[in-house]
Design a protein around this motif. Structure first.
Motif, short mmCIF file in Angstrom:
data_model
loop_
_atom_site.label_atom_id
_atom_site.label_comp_id
_atom_site.label_asym_id
_atom_site.label_seq_id
_atom_site.Cartn_x
_atom_site.Cartn_y
_atom_site.Cartn_z
N PHE A 78 29.18 4.14 23.31
CA PHE A 78 29.95 5.15 22.59
C PHE A 78 29.96 6.48 23.34
CE2 PHE A 78 29.87 2.49 18.79
CZ PHE A 78 31.05 2.85 18.16
N ALA A 79 28.81 6.83 23.92
CA ALA A 79 28.70 8.13 24.59
C ALA A 79 29.58 8.18 25.84
CB ALA A 79 27.25 8.41 24.96
N ASP A 80 29.75 7.02 26.51
CA ASP A 80 30.53 6.99 27.76
C ASP A 80 32.01 6.75 27.52
OD1 ASP A 80 28.11 7.28 29.12
OD2 ASP A 80 27.77 5.11 29.17
N HIS A 81 32.36 6.39 26.30
CA HIS A 81 33.75 6.05 26.02
C HIS A 81 34.60 7.32 25.84
CE1 HIS A 81 36.46 2.73 24.88
NE2 HIS A 81 37.10 3.65 24.17
N ASP A 99 40.14 8.07 22.70
CA ASP A 99 40.64 6.70 22.55
C ASP A 99 40.19 6.16 21.20
OD1 ASP A 99 41.46 4.09 22.75
OD2 ASP A 99 40.02 3.53 24.32
N TYR A 100 40.91 6.53 20.16
CA TYR A 100 40.50 6.17 18.81
C TYR A 100 40.50 4.67 18.57
CZ TYR A 100 41.32 11.16 18.21
OH TYR A 100 41.29 12.52 18.35
N GLU A 101 41.49 3.99 19.17
CA GLU A 101 41.56 2.54 18.97
C GLU A 101 40.35 1.87 19.63
OE1 GLU A 101 45.25 0.98 20.29
OE2 GLU A 101 46.44 1.99 18.73
N GLY A 102 40.01 2.33 20.82
CA GLY A 102 38.85 1.75 21.51
C GLY A 102 37.55 2.01 20.76
N LEU A 103 37.42 3.23 20.23
CA LEU A 103 36.23 3.56 19.47
C LEU A 103 36.15 2.73 18.19
CD1 LEU A 103 36.21 7.45 19.85
CD2 LEU A 103 34.58 5.85 20.86
N GLN A 122 33.25 0.13 17.03
CA GLN A 122 32.60 0.22 15.73
C GLN A 122 32.64 -1.11 15.00
OE1 GLN A 122 30.78 2.77 14.44
NE2 GLN A 122 30.30 1.22 12.90
N GLN A 123 33.77 -1.83 15.12
CA GLN A 123 33.87 -3.14 14.49
C GLN A 123 32.87 -4.12 15.09
OE1 GLN A 123 37.97 -4.29 14.88
NE2 GLN A 123 38.67 -3.02 13.15
#
Length: 628
Positions: free
Chosen positions: A587-590, A594-598, A602-603
């Motif tokens: 998460f920290a490197d993302h 990019d809301y879809e990627g985050l 999370q899923q």
């Protein structure tokens, strides 16, 4: 340095109903007692330096720490029995406090009934279910009309505890309340304290070395050390986890202590799943910490080593009985003790446990039947008397140890006696101390070391936990884990029994009975009246203690399959835990835009957490079945 933030310093409002300024905690239950900036010095050292803490309605606090670090002193300060050099203790107006200290000072000419119920007529107190419960739970075997001076030390202690518990108190301070209580008495006291108040009423502060009891009654733990009081959430098991995490995060240099507590955590996690299932004990964090930690004992290796030292025959007790005149103490005893066997022996005081052990060692001869001992058997007994240290009273510790062996193998490593002493908590200056000047706990540890250096192959521990704090108990248990011999333990310390032994027996009505279900089965048998000649049939069942239902025992094949599945679950939990941590790190490197990627990450985390919860539930279910 203050361990807990001062409520006043935090800027919370002062309630005029407070005796010296009552703190109104936002969104919290009522505050009962507070200590602010406590400082206390003895002539030789600073005991507390700027300690600030508080006790609320509903607090259930266990106090741990090394002997001599100030646990009892802290309790005396909070209870108003000792004044600090600076700082203050504030108590809400109208708050009542009951205290059990270790002195048990009761007038010797006082009658038991007067000591407990204050001379009230029976019709007055007998209608109070709490008083009946306390009397039945603690003093049912003590003559009601006996004088205090005619009682044993243990009986006086129980009368003092009963006297305290029949009263109504907002705060109870208990200093070593389990001393002189058997396993049943400890279970009763835990149940009584858990149901004495509703969830958000009353407060309990208890100093004890009984770790099972701590886990049962505490929702918070205070560790007293180095002049401060450090708070932890949860009972003893949760405290061990958080202490390991604290040591690791701080990169503590005392690696030996850290590794010891990790080993303790590994046993708590693998050997006693019911404790670690509590919500405050984070199972995932525990799995991560002990993923590479081996079992506390290599039973196959120890058994092989014990067989090589002992041969196949240790002690066979065959259809044996012991009588003293017309009094039959033991009868029909059949017990075949194997090399490397680790057995705990349970029973009420006077049931015949000591006689049974003396029958094993040959100090008592059977009246009927026979006892056969192996030719290579060498017994050693760690008893409560410390008698074998009397001849060394004027010698220094280093001198005494030097008369024995120059090395000792523990856990596959060769160690000098000095290193063993260090492992058991002795400092370098203490090595030059005369034996007579050691504390009770230090003498107990030295006694154990001398016994091990003498290389017995059958070790009997008779109430070995006296005078030892929780850290030293863990150190002693760690040392015993690598000891290659047959171990027989008599103790009212449930945690110790479950920690160092692999099976338990009970002396019930003069007979020896195997307990596949362990201490829980013993308590259930006692409540059901097993061993009618000695069972406490008047032990109340209304105190809230209910034994867990006993599932049908697994067959041999079912047990093997369950053990294989548990091992598989351990591996899957470790892998899923590692995958979850890796996802959280990503998460920290993302790209945070990019809301879809985050959302996808999370899923994945949510799916893994669901899987982990299911695996943990199955792990606990199988572990409970294997414990039957």
């Amino acid at each position: 340095m203050s361990c807990l933030r001062s409520p006043v310093a935090a800027g919370w409002p002062v309630d005029p109903n407070w005796g010296h300024g009552r703190v109104a905690y936002p969104g919290r239950v009522a505050h009962l007692l507070g200590a602010e900036a406590l400082h206390l010095e003895f002539p030789t050292r600073v005991v507390f330096e700027g300690v600030t803490l508080g006790i609320d309605e509903g607090s259930r606090i266990g106090v741990v720490g090394r002997n001599g670090d100030g646990k009892s002193t802290l309790m005396s300060l909070l209870a108003g029995r000792l004044e600090p050099d600076s700082g203050r203790v504030t108590v809400r107006r109208g708050t009542t406090m009951g205290v059990l200290d270790q002195r048990d000072i009761l007038p010797l000419d006082l009658i038991v009934s007067d000591a407990i119920v204050g001379g009230r007529d029976e019709h007055e107190w007998a209608g109070d279910p709490k008083i009946r419960d306390v009397i039945s739970g603690l003093v049912s075997d003590i003559p009601w009309a006996a004088a205090i001076g005619d009682l044993s030390g243990g009986q006086r202690r129980r009368v003092a505890l009963a006297k305290l518990l029949v009263g109504d108190w907002d705060v109870l301070f208990l200093d070593e309340p389990t001393n002189h209580l058997d396993v049943e008495g400890v279970a009763w006291l835990a149940a009584h304290l858990k149901t004495r108040w509703s969830a958000n009423q009353g407060a309990l502060v208890v100093v004890t070395h009984d770790r099972w009891f701590l886990d049962e009654v505490s929702t918070d733990t205070w560790e007293v050390h180095d002049g401060i009081v450090e708070p932890f959430e949860g009972g003893y098991a949760a405290y061990v986890l958080q202490r390991v995490e604290r040591d690791r995060a701080a990169a503590v240099t005392e690696a030996k202590r850290q590794n010891l507590m990790k080993k303790e955590l590994a046993w708590l996690r693998r050997g006693a799943p019911a404790r670690t299932a509590k919500p405050k004990f984070r199972i995932e964090a525990a799995n991560a910490l002990i993923a590479d930690e081996p079992p506390v004992r290599n039973q196959v290796e120890l058994s092989q080593m014990a067989t090589s030292r002992l041969g196949k025959d240790v002690v066979d007790v065959i259809d044996a009985g012991v009588s003293y005149g017309d009094r039959e103490v033991l009868r029909d005893i059949e017990w075949r003790i194997a090399p490397g066997e680790r057995t705990g022996v349970l029973g009420v005081n006077g049931a015949g446990k000591s006689t049974l052990l003396k029958l094993v060692t040959g100090d008592v001869l059977p009246t009927t039947g026979r006892v056969k001992r192996g030719k290579t058997v060498k017994f050693a007994v760690l008893d409560q008397q410390l008698a074998d240290l009397h001849e060394f009273a004027d010698d220094r510790v280093s001198t005494v140890v030097g008369r024995f062996r120059t090395s000792y193998v523990a856990g596959g490593k060769e160690m000098t006696p000095g290193q063993l002493l260090e492992r058991l908590g002795f400092t370098t200056p203490q090595l030059q101390t005369a034996v007579r000047d050691l504390s009770g706990g230090q003498k107990r540890r030295l006694q154990l070391l001398l016994i091990l250096l003498d290389e017995p192959n059958v070790l009997i521990l008779d109430e070995p936990t006296n005078d030892l704090d929780t850290d030293m108990l863990a150190a002693m248990e760690d040392l015993l884990d690598s000891w290659p011999g047959t171990l027989l333990v008599v103790s009212h310390d449930r945690y110790l029994l479950e920690r160092v032994t692999d099976q338990q027996y009970a002396v019930l009505d003069g007979r020896l009975r195997h307990l596949p279900g362990g201490v829980d089965q013993y308590l259930a048998l006692r409540r059901e009246g097993a061993g009618s000649g000695e069972a406490r049939t008047d032990r109340p069942t209304s105190a809230g203690y209910v034994a867990p239902p006993t599932a049908p025992a697994l067959s041999g094949a079912e047990k093997r399959n369950a053990e294989k599945e548990v091992a598989s679950l351990d591996r899957r939990l470790a892998k899923n835990g590692a995958d979850r941590r890796a996802l959280l790190d990503s998460f920290a490197d993302h790209d945070q835009n990019d809301y879809e990627g985050l959302a996808a990450l999370q899923q994945q985390v949510a799916a893994l957490e669901t899987t982990i919860e299911e695996l943990e539930a199955r792990w606990l279910e199988l572990s409970e079945l294997l414990e039957q």
